[in-house]
Write a protein that holds these residues in place. Structure first.
Motif, PDB file in Angstrom:
ATOM      1  N   VAL A 105       0.832  -1.201   0.000  1.00  0.00           N
ATOM      2  CA  VAL A 105       0.000   0.000   0.000  1.00  0.00           C
ATOM      3  C   VAL A 105       0.867   1.252   0.000  1.00  0.00           C
ATOM      4  O   VAL A 105       0.505   2.275  -0.570  1.00  0.00           O
ATOM      5  CB  VAL A 105      -0.992  -0.025   1.185  1.00  0.00           C
ATOM      6  CG1 VAL A 105      -0.276   0.124   2.500  1.00  0.00           C
ATOM      7  CG2 VAL A 105      -2.046   1.053   1.022  1.00  0.00           C
ATOM      8  N   LYS A 106       2.045   1.162   0.601  1.00  0.00           N
ATOM      9  CA  LYS A 106       2.938   2.325   0.629  1.00  0.00           C
ATOM     10  C   LYS A 106       3.441   2.691  -0.766  1.00  0.00           C
ATOM     11  O   LYS A 106       3.879   3.802  -0.995  1.00  0.00           O
ATOM     12  CB  LYS A 106       4.157   2.041   1.523  1.00  0.00           C
ATOM     13  CG  LYS A 106       3.828   1.811   2.982  1.00  0.00           C
ATOM     14  CD  LYS A 106       3.777   3.109   3.749  1.00  0.00           C
ATOM     15  CE  LYS A 106       3.617   2.828   5.232  1.00  0.00           C
ATOM     16  NZ  LYS A 106       2.957   3.899   5.958  1.00  0.00           N
TER      17      LYS A 106
ATOM     18  N   ALA B 174      -3.950   1.144  -3.353  1.00  0.00           N
ATOM     19  CA  ALA B 174      -4.906   1.049  -2.253  1.00  0.00           C
ATOM     20  C   ALA B 174      -6.081   0.205  -2.715  1.00  0.00           C
ATOM     21  O   ALA B 174      -6.370   0.136  -3.907  1.00  0.00           O
ATOM     22  CB  ALA B 174      -5.376   2.427  -1.825  1.00  0.00           C
TER      23      ALA B 174
ATOM     24  N   ALA C 206      -5.549   6.314   8.674  1.00  0.00           N
ATOM     25  CA  ALA C 206      -4.955   6.038   7.363  1.00  0.00           C
ATOM     26  C   ALA C 206      -3.995   7.154   6.970  1.00  0.00           C
ATOM     27  O   ALA C 206      -2.916   6.916   6.430  1.00  0.00           O
ATOM     28  CB  ALA C 206      -6.054   5.867   6.316  1.00  0.00           C
TER      29      ALA C 206
ATOM     30  N   SER D  80      -0.842   6.902   8.956  1.00  0.00           N
ATOM     31  CA  SER D  80      -0.017   5.824   8.425  1.00  0.00           C
ATOM     32  C   SER D  80       0.732   6.290   7.180  1.00  0.00           C
ATOM     33  O   SER D  80       1.920   6.032   7.015  1.00  0.00           O
ATOM     34  CB  SER D  80      -0.895   4.616   8.109  1.00  0.00           C
ATOM     35  OG  SER D  80      -0.200   3.718   7.296  1.00  0.00           O
TER      36      SER D  80
ATOM     37  N   ILE E  72     -11.164   5.807   3.208  1.00  0.00           N
ATOM     38  CA  ILE E  72      -9.955   5.242   3.812  1.00  0.00           C
ATOM     39  C   ILE E  72      -8.943   4.906   2.716  1.00  0.00           C
ATOM     40  O   ILE E  72      -7.753   5.200   2.834  1.00  0.00           O
ATOM     41  CB  ILE E  72     -10.297   3.974   4.638  1.00  0.00           C
ATOM     42  CG1 ILE E  72     -11.209   4.329   5.807  1.00  0.00           C
ATOM     43  CG2 ILE E  72      -9.024   3.308   5.146  1.00  0.00           C
ATOM     44  CD1 ILE E  72     -11.746   3.113   6.559  1.00  0.00           C
ATOM     45  N   ALA E  73      -9.443   4.316   1.630  1.00  0.00           N
ATOM     46  CA  ALA E  73      -8.540   3.950   0.536  1.00  0.00           C
ATOM     47  C   ALA E  73      -7.905   5.203  -0.074  1.00  0.00           C
ATOM     48  O   ALA E  73      -6.714   5.241  -0.365  1.00  0.00           O
ATOM     49  CB  ALA E  73      -9.283   3.154  -0.524  1.00  0.00           C
TER      50      ALA E  73
ATOM     51  N   GLU F  38      -4.760   7.079   1.441  1.00  0.00           N
ATOM     52  CA  GLU F  38      -3.397   6.628   1.160  1.00  0.00           C
ATOM     53  C   GLU F  38      -2.787   7.362  -0.034  1.00  0.00           C
ATOM     54  O   GLU F  38      -1.652   7.097  -0.408  1.00  0.00           O
ATOM     55  CB  GLU F  38      -3.386   5.116   0.894  1.00  0.00           C
ATOM     56  CG  GLU F  38      -3.544   4.276   2.157  1.00  0.00           C
ATOM     57  CD  GLU F  38      -2.381   4.469   3.121  1.00  0.00           C
ATOM     58  OE1 GLU F  38      -1.252   4.689   2.644  1.00  0.00           O
ATOM     59  OE2 GLU F  38      -2.611   4.412   4.334  1.00  0.00           O
TER      60      GLU F  38
ATOM     61  N   SER G  58      -3.621   4.658  16.306  1.00  0.00           N
ATOM     62  CA  SER G  58      -3.381   3.636  15.279  1.00  0.00           C
ATOM     63  C   SER G  58      -3.474   2.248  15.886  1.00  0.00           C
ATOM     64  O   SER G  58      -3.920   1.298  15.245  1.00  0.00           O
ATOM     65  CB  SER G  58      -2.002   3.826  14.650  1.00  0.00           C
ATOM     66  OG  SER G  58      -1.871   5.130  14.151  1.00  0.00           O
TER      67      SER G  58
ATOM     68  N   ARG H 102      -7.326  -4.865   8.042  1.00  0.00           N
ATOM     69  CA  ARG H 102      -7.510  -3.569   7.389  1.00  0.00           C
ATOM     70  C   ARG H 102      -6.397  -2.616   7.798  1.00  0.00           C
ATOM     71  O   ARG H 102      -5.903  -1.835   6.990  1.00  0.00           O
ATOM     72  CB  ARG H 102      -8.872  -2.975   7.763  1.00  0.00           C
ATOM     73  CG  ARG H 102      -9.243  -1.769   6.928  1.00  0.00           C
ATOM     74  CD  ARG H 102      -9.551  -2.206   5.511  1.00  0.00           C
ATOM     75  NE  ARG H 102      -9.876  -1.084   4.633  1.00  0.00           N
ATOM     76  CZ  ARG H 102      -8.998  -0.521   3.802  1.00  0.00           C
ATOM     77  NH1 ARG H 102      -7.750  -0.944   3.782  1.00  0.00           N
ATOM     78  NH2 ARG H 102      -9.367   0.457   3.003  1.00  0.00           N
TER      79      ARG H 102
ATOM     80  N   GLY I   1      -3.406  -3.350   8.453  1.00  0.00           N
ATOM     81  CA  GLY I   1      -2.255  -3.686   7.628  1.00  0.00           C
ATOM     82  C   GLY I   1      -2.372  -3.046   6.264  1.00  0.00           C
ATOM     83  O   GLY I   1      -1.397  -2.535   5.712  1.00  0.00           O
ATOM     84  N   PHE I   2      -3.579  -3.011   5.744  1.00  0.00           N
ATOM     85  CA  PHE I   2      -3.712  -2.472   4.407  1.00  0.00           C
ATOM     86  C   PHE I   2      -3.955  -0.971   4.335  1.00  0.00           C
ATOM     87  O   PHE I   2      -4.219  -0.427   3.270  1.00  0.00           O
ATOM     88  CB  PHE I   2      -4.759  -3.226   3.570  1.00  0.00           C
ATOM     89  CG  PHE I   2      -4.384  -3.162   2.131  1.00  0.00           C
ATOM     90  CD1 PHE I   2      -3.283  -3.855   1.676  1.00  0.00           C
ATOM     91  CD2 PHE I   2      -5.046  -2.326   1.255  1.00  0.00           C
ATOM     92  CE1 PHE I   2      -2.859  -3.732   0.369  1.00  0.00           C
ATOM     93  CE2 PHE I   2      -4.638  -2.201  -0.063  1.00  0.00           C
ATOM     94  CZ  PHE I   2      -3.544  -2.908  -0.501  1.00  0.00           C
ATOM     95  N   ILE I   3      -3.839  -0.272   5.438  1.00  0.00           N
ATOM     96  CA  ILE I   3      -3.646   1.169   5.281  1.00  0.00           C
ATOM     97  C   ILE I   3      -2.180   1.470   5.552  1.00  0.00           C
ATOM     98  O   ILE I   3      -1.790   2.605   5.777  1.00  0.00           O
ATOM     99  CB  ILE I   3      -4.574   2.043   6.176  1.00  0.00           C
ATOM    100  CG1 ILE I   3      -4.420   1.643   7.628  1.00  0.00           C
ATOM    101  CG2 ILE I   3      -6.007   1.948   5.720  1.00  0.00           C
ATOM    102  CD1 ILE I   3      -5.189   2.543   8.565  1.00  0.00           C
ATOM    103  N   GLY I   4      -1.366   0.428   5.547  1.00  0.00           N
ATOM    104  CA  GLY I   4       0.077   0.627   5.623  1.00  0.00           C
ATOM    105  C   GLY I   4       0.645   0.552   7.020  1.00  0.00           C
ATOM    106  O   GLY I   4       1.809   0.863   7.228  1.00  0.00           O
ATOM    107  N   ILE I   5      -0.191   0.154   8.002  1.00  0.00           N
ATOM    108  CA  ILE I   5       0.321   0.051   9.365  1.00  0.00           C
ATOM    109  C   ILE I   5       1.025  -1.290   9.525  1.00  0.00           C
ATOM    110  O   ILE I   5       0.488  -2.325   9.155  1.00  0.00           O
ATOM    111  CB  ILE I   5      -0.834   0.171  10.388  1.00  0.00           C
ATOM    112  CG1 ILE I   5      -1.436   1.571  10.328  1.00  0.00           C
ATOM    113  CG2 ILE I   5      -0.334  -0.132  11.795  1.00  0.00           C
ATOM    114  CD1 ILE I   5      -2.629   1.761  11.241  1.00  0.00           C
TER     115      ILE I   5
END
Lengths: 252, 319, 309
Positions: A77-78, A82, A103, A106, A158-159, A162, B183, B193, B195-199
């Motif tokens: 995702v980074k 997303a 988000a 992050s 949220i998506a 990013e 966070s 989820r 994890g999938f916002i990059g945490i």
């Protein structure tokens, strides 16, 4: 056109059951690409392989020329990919504001910062994103208590937080009423245009698919059996036989 | 649970702080002793809630870090005659380092497997304290801890505890209300989820565990000096269970919940012991009541009652 | 060479030079392991189906030992009647607890279920004190098994020999139940998907009750069998439950074979460990646990948890 996502000979089997069979696939920058196929065709598995939720048995996934095969989700995702999920996937006991804010934190690499108080972080951007998906007024409500359609909108926010280059949406209108579906499509259409996003999505609603996609790929039993412009796919004899018949049943 | 303090909260904190400072003036020796111990357990419970309430994992071995902090500090002070500051700091660091190693392994797992692994590690600590007689004196207990002259006085030790505990609580408040804290709640709410916002969820859970180990070590070191001894029971799983019940009684979805839980349970124990030897039964019944009727603890109950009084229908909320 | 070993560990030297001694240690490992297996199998069975880690399993074991004492010593009934009474009593207690308390929280988080079992530990521990006081009791061996049997290599206590045999018998019985009976197929289906089973019209609560009762009867039976050498006394449950956790986690939660192998390993590590390095046997048991967990976090015979990291 640059190729953003380059997938070569991807396989995934679950103890003998092949969910993805030798799939090769290019996603070009700026396009809006739909993956369609009957239930169980392997659409969600395909997404999971791209975003690192599952490791492929064979094959490679490259993003902007970089090999991301088997990379964990939080790293994928980074890089600018997303996604949203088919089932509601939010932080239910947090407010909408917090859902989006975490988000953003992050993205800015602040998640592990233990001494920066969170109250003033990204407040404006959080509200803007909520505004984008029409949820500004509900910012301080608990996310888990929202109506289904609104939770889907929150997922989108949220998506977007990013700042992705590519947005992967897994059945963005699943479970929505027709009017909710229309609204969601208008929203996705507007956002991807405004932000110049590349879009890859799976969908079962044919109206949605032909309405907003530039290209379509058809997945059947884990294989891509056809791809091309909407009209080409619509007229493909294999697709007509395998897929559209079933879609017509769905619509009935 | 990561929202700023309300005006009411600020006033309440101030009042409690003043009450703590004034206690020795108005209270008896007995009250001062109770106050000291209660503060220590409040910190212990609060540290555990970082793992349970914030990161969403149940540690069944939190007593290990309490015991390590307590034993190392006590042994360095007494056997080796170290001064307070290095002994205390080394004790806390020992607890923190152990937590860092244990957490590295435990955070590979979630749910019941996580709980069982924390339990296993803590029982290893218990077994070492039990068997390493030459250093810990085993089940005789490490008695007669040398407390530095400066603190070898009931009232002075009380104020020392107030300073350390209040400072620790303040630091924990900042941590739980930081970008990390919020966070971490997201990690608890939805690991996948997050994890999938990059945490990096595993690192977050590791970090929470280490911080919790640090403050459990602080509580343990204070405890060893208060009762001038350390006993192997402090590392046993029943001690881990007790602090878990304190945390739960107060409410895991609130920052201050565990402090209230620790205070209430502690006082109940004292009161019960005046009348009967069957404190475990009382504790068991309290636990049943929480489980069956008060899933969000006393703080949750309080919120529901206030909400009802205000005529709102919302039962969820966060401190 | 042997002198060097003798300097490092006299116990190890004896093991290497005295086969009889080594054989007795081996038998001790197996008999202790088999006694623990009977108890741990119950714990593992309950976890496998109900997904509850039952902390009260240790207190059930303690009650089994106490009931054994009352029936065989106070009422003078034969040993085996005492063992059956212990199993029966725990079955009844379990039935009561499952029906009144457990049923309330099957849908709750694991933490809640675990703590509920802990509440039972606290309350039943006190109940035992009220009924039996705090004295340590002794239970005599069954008359026919008080002596020793000649095994060729050496004599070995008959009672402990019997434990070595009864473990595999229980293993086979449980295996047969699980694999060959309708009840067994249902319980296995319930471990996988309880909603589906309910949708198929199976009475899932009855399956849960039966599993909880049978698992708890094993704890009571195991406690009765342990009572002649592990005298009933308050607090005997607290360390036993930890031993059982070690076994079922090493073996893999929910796996019958896992608890069998785990119990044997535990017996071996505990007995040989305490000969080689006296006073460190507990540490060895936990080391075993840690090594297994680091290599296979879900245990030797367990399956990786779904959705974990």
């Amino acid at each position: 056109m640059t190729v953003l996502l380059e997938i070569k000979n991807l396989w995934k089997d679950f103890g003998g059951f092949v969910a993805t069979r030798d799939v090769s696939f290019d996603l070009e920058e700026g396009e809006r690409h739909a993956i369609i196929g009957p239930n169980g065709a392997g659409k969600t598995t395909f997404f999971n392989l791209i975003t690192g939720h599952m490791a492929p048995s064979k094959g490679t996934v490259k993003f902007r020329g970089r090999d991301i095969t088997g990379m964990p989700p939080h790293k994928v995702v980074k890089l600018g990919l997303a996604r949203s999920f088919q089932r509601i996937n939010i932080f239910p006991r947090m407010t909408l504001f917090e859902n989006v804010q975490v988000a953003l934190m992050s993205r800015e690499g602040q998640s592990t910062n233990m001494f920066k108080l969170c109250f003033d972080l990204h407040v404006e951007e959080t509200y803007e994103l909520l505004e984008t998906v029409h949820l500004r007024e509900a910012a301080h409500e608990t996310a888990g208590e929202l109506a289904y359609g609104k939770q889907k909108q929150l997922e989108l926010a949220i998506a977007l937080a990013e700042k992705p280059d590519v947005l992967l949406l897994d059945e963005p209108t699943a479970g929505m009423s027709p009017s909710e579906t229309n609204e969601a499509i208008r929203l996705i259409d507007r956002i991807t245009k405004e932000r110049g996003l590349t879009l890859l999505f799976t969908e079962h609603d044919m109206g949605v698919v032909f309405g907003i996609s530039d290209r379509i790929s058809v997945l059947h039993h884990g294989e891509i059996i056809a791809r091309g412009l909407p009209d080409e796919v619509r007229n493909d004899p294999d697709v007509r036989r395998i897929y559209l018949g079933e879609a017509a049943d769905d619509a009935a | 649970m990561t929202a700023p303090l309300t005006a009411f909260g600020k006033v309440a904190c101030l009042v409690i702080l003043l009450a703590l400072l004034a206690l020795p003036v108005i209270g008896s020796d007995y009250l001062i002793d109770i106050g000291t111990e209660m503060l220590i357990f409040a910190l212990f419970a609060l540290s555990l809630n970082l793992i349970i309430g914030y990161s969403g994992n149940v540690s069944f071995g939190h007593a290990a870090y309490f015991a390590i902090g307590g034993y190392v500090n006590a042994i360095l002070l007494t056997t080796y005659g170290w001064p307070l500051l290095p002994a205390f700091v080394t004790g806390v660091l020992a607890a923190t380092l152990t937590a860092a190693v244990v957490a590295y392994f435990c955070t590979r797992l979630t749910d019941i497997y996580f709980a069982m692994l924390t339990l296993a590690f803590s029982m290893l600590v218990w077994a070492i304290a039990f068997k390493w007689r030459s250093v810990t004196h085993g089940d005789d207990g490490f008695v007669g801890v040398t407390v530095p002259a400066l603190l070898d006085d009931r009232m002075r030790f009380y104020y020392f505890t107030v300073i350390i505990v209040v400072a620790s609580i303040a630091v924990l408040w900042v941590i739980t209300h930081s970008a990390f804290g919020r966070s971490l709640v997201a990690v608890r709410e939805n690991l996948g989820r997050a994890g999938f916002i990059g945490i990096h969820t595993r690192r977050m859970r590791w970090q929470a565990f280490v911080v919790a180990g640090f403050f459990a070590g602080v509580a343990g070191a204070l405890f060893g000096m208060l009762i001038k001894g350390m006993y192997v029971e402090s590392a046993f799983w029943t001690q881990s269970a007790q602090v878990l019940i304190m945390t739960l009684l107060g409410g895991i979805y609130s920052f201050f919940g565990p402090i209230i839980g620790a205070a209430v349970l502690f006082m109940l124990e004292r009161l019960t012991n005046e009348y009967t030897e069957y404190w475990p039964t009382v504790l068991g019944v309290i636990l049943l009541v929480i489980l069956l009727f008060l899933p969000d603890g006393l703080v949750g109950l309080g919120k529901r009652l206030t909400a009802k009084a205000k005529g709102k229908d919302k039962t969820e909320g966060a401190t | 060479m042997i002198d060097l070993i003798r300097d490092l560990s006299p116990g190890l030297a004896t093991l290497l030079t005295n086969p009889q001694f080594a054989f007795i240690q081996l038998m001790n490992s197996i008999s202790q392991g088999m006694n623990l297996f009977i108890i741990a199998a119950g714990l593992s069975l309950i976890f496998g189906v109900l997904k509850v880690i039952n902390f009260a399993h240790g207190v059930f074991y303690m009650f089994g030992a106490y009931v054994m004492y009352s029936v065989s010593q106070e009422f003078g009934a034969p040993f085996w009647l005492g063992a059956l009474a212990a199993a029966g009593a725990l079955g009844l207690i379990a039935l009561l607890i499952e029906r009144t308390l457990f049923r309330q929280i099957y849908e709750a988080e694991h933490l809640m279920q675990l703590l509920l079992t802990f509440a039972i530990v606290l309350i039943m521990g006190d109940v035992a004190k009220i009924i039996w006081g705090t004295d340590q009791y002794s239970v005599s061996y069954p008359a026919s098994m008080s002596g020793a049997t000649d095994l060729g290599v050496t004599f070995y206590p008959t009672y402990r020999l019997m434990l070595c045999l009864i473990g595999p018998v229980i293993l086979i019985l449980l295996y047969w139940f699980a694999e060959r009976t309708r009840w067994g197929r249902m319980t296995r289906a319930a471990t996988q998907d309880r909603e589906m089973l309910a949708a198929l019209g199976v009475n899932v609560p009855v399956i849960y009750t039966s599993v909880f009762v049978i698992g708890s009867m094993l704890a009571g039976f195991g406690g009765a069998l342990a009572s002649p050498f592990s005298s009933p006394v308050p607090g005997m449950d607290a360390t036993l439950i930890v031993d059982c956790f070690v076994i079922v986690i090493v073996g893999g939660l929910g796996s019958l074979w896992g608890s069998f192998v785990g119990a044997l390993l535990y017996g071996l590590v505990f007995n040989f460990g305490s000969v080689i390095f006296p006073n460190a046997q507990d540490i060895f048991a936990f080391m075993l646990l840690l090594i297994v967990l680091l290599i296979r976090p879900w245990g030797l015979f367990g399956k990786p948890e779904a959705g974990g990291h």
